[in-house]
Scaffold this motif. Structure first.
Motif, short mmCIF file in Angstrom:
data_model
loop_
_atom_site.label_atom_id
_atom_site.label_comp_id
_atom_site.label_asym_id
_atom_site.label_seq_id
_atom_site.Cartn_x
_atom_site.Cartn_y
_atom_site.Cartn_z
N THR A 237 0.80 -1.31 -0.15
CA THR A 237 -0.13 -0.02 0.09
C THR A 237 0.75 1.16 -0.08
OG1 THR A 237 -1.80 -1.17 1.21
CG2 THR A 237 -1.70 1.29 1.26
N CYS A 238 0.52 2.23 -0.69
CA CYS A 238 1.10 3.54 -0.92
C CYS A 238 0.91 4.24 0.36
CB CYS A 238 0.56 4.22 -1.95
SG CYS A 238 1.17 6.08 -1.93
N ARG A 239 2.07 4.56 1.21
CA ARG A 239 2.17 5.37 2.30
C ARG A 239 1.36 6.42 2.46
NH1 ARG A 239 7.44 6.18 6.28
NH2 ARG A 239 7.84 8.04 5.01
N GLU A 240 1.58 7.08 1.32
CA GLU A 240 0.99 8.56 1.34
C GLU A 240 -0.62 8.61 0.94
OE1 GLU A 240 2.59 11.48 2.07
OE2 GLU A 240 4.13 10.31 2.87
N SER A 241 -0.82 7.72 0.09
CA SER A 241 -2.45 7.72 -0.26
C SER A 241 -3.13 6.71 -0.14
CB SER A 241 -2.23 7.73 -1.97
OG SER A 241 -1.71 6.74 -2.54
N GLY A 242 -2.74 5.55 0.42
CA GLY A 242 -3.57 4.50 0.50
C GLY A 242 -3.68 3.53 -0.63
#
Length: 280
Positions: A237-242
């Motif tokens: 999962t992208c840490r910034e956007s999910g």
């Protein structure tokens, strides 16, 4: 002294457009062209830039990306040169652009019929790893003799148990020409097939232009017992956007030493983050 619109003189732009039309007419075929001198070094995107400068018009909206980012040094400098010599509008939104120049990525947002994607290419010849002679590679393409490309992939399987090319993975275009898709990741290869937009590829140092027209069949080379597979990001999962399921960069937090992932296509990430309720 008055600067010519889009930097290049009109005769140069005409010659590049003629070669571009030939490339579109013969999908995947490398068309030689007289590569011009530009105020950036060869190998830093001169082929893609010449395509963009020859095609851009005053009504176009420009987007320039470098490995997924609109704000890298390469993207900023190329965009500045184009804007300084044309005055066209620019955007970070893929949907809003009519002309997109990219290095090493195809945007996450699918292309529309009104869009042209220009890819920068350092090494356009897919047979170069197995044949150093330009004369011989031309003959091999003419004869549709691609056993060397297949043998190279087979050797990777025998040595490592799988095909190890992670970028610039060779493709067969329209059932005829094997093509180097520029150093895009394997994740982007499926985006080449049956695309609504026009994809142009330019190599300034090697003086070649080639193309994938809209709705063209493009197949990545693979064997029945070793099918083509893209990188999977479904389990991260992208840490910034999910976001998940998109191409991501693996990074290390300098403070904690923790490994984390971030969406590579930054403009797509920002757009998704601005959609209410679409991400965390």
């Amino acid at each position: 002294m008055r600067q010519n619109f889009a930097f290049l003189d009109e005769h140069s732009k005409k010659e590049i457009r003629r070669k571009t039309l030939k490339a579109i007419s013969i999908p995947g075929y490398q068309v030689p062209f007289a590569s011009r001198e530009l105020p950036i070094a060869r190998g830093w995107g001169t082929g893609g830039l010449q395509l963009t400068l020859s095609l851009i018009g005053q009504a176009d909206i420009l987007k320039v990306i470098d490995q997924g980012s609109d704000e890298s040094v390469n993207a900023v400098n190329i965009r500045r040169l184009i804007q300084d010599t044309t005055g066209v509008k620019d955007t970070i939104h893929t949907d809003a652009a009519t002309l997109i120049q990219s290095r090493h990525r195809i945007p996450e947002v699918p292309l529309k019929p009104y869009q042209i994607l220009v890819l920068q290419v350092p090494l356009p010849e897919p047979l170069r790893p197995v044949e150093p002679s330009e004369r011989i590679t031309k003959q091999l393409h003419a004869d549709k003799e691609y056993s060397g490309a297949w043998l190279r992939l087979f050797e990777q399987i025998m040595r490592y148990g799988s095909i190890t090319d992670d970028a610039d993975y060779p493709v067969l275009v329209d059932g005829r020409y094997v093509m180097a898709p520029s150093p895009i990741p394997r994740f982007d290869n499926p985006k080449l097939e049956d695309n609504d937009g026009l994809i142009l590829l330019g190599a300034g140092r090697e003086k070649k232009i080639y193309a994938v027209p809209p709705y063209t069949k493009v197949a990545s080379l693979a064997f029945e017992d070793h099918p083509f597979e893209v990188e999977s990001f479904d389990d991260v999962t992208c840490r910034e956007s999910g976001l998940t399921g998109v191409y991501m960069d693996e990074l290390i937090d300098e403070t904690t030493g923790e490994t984390y992932y971030m969406t590579n296509d930054t403009s797509y990430m920002i757009e998704e983050m601005n959609k209410e309720g679409s991400v965390k």
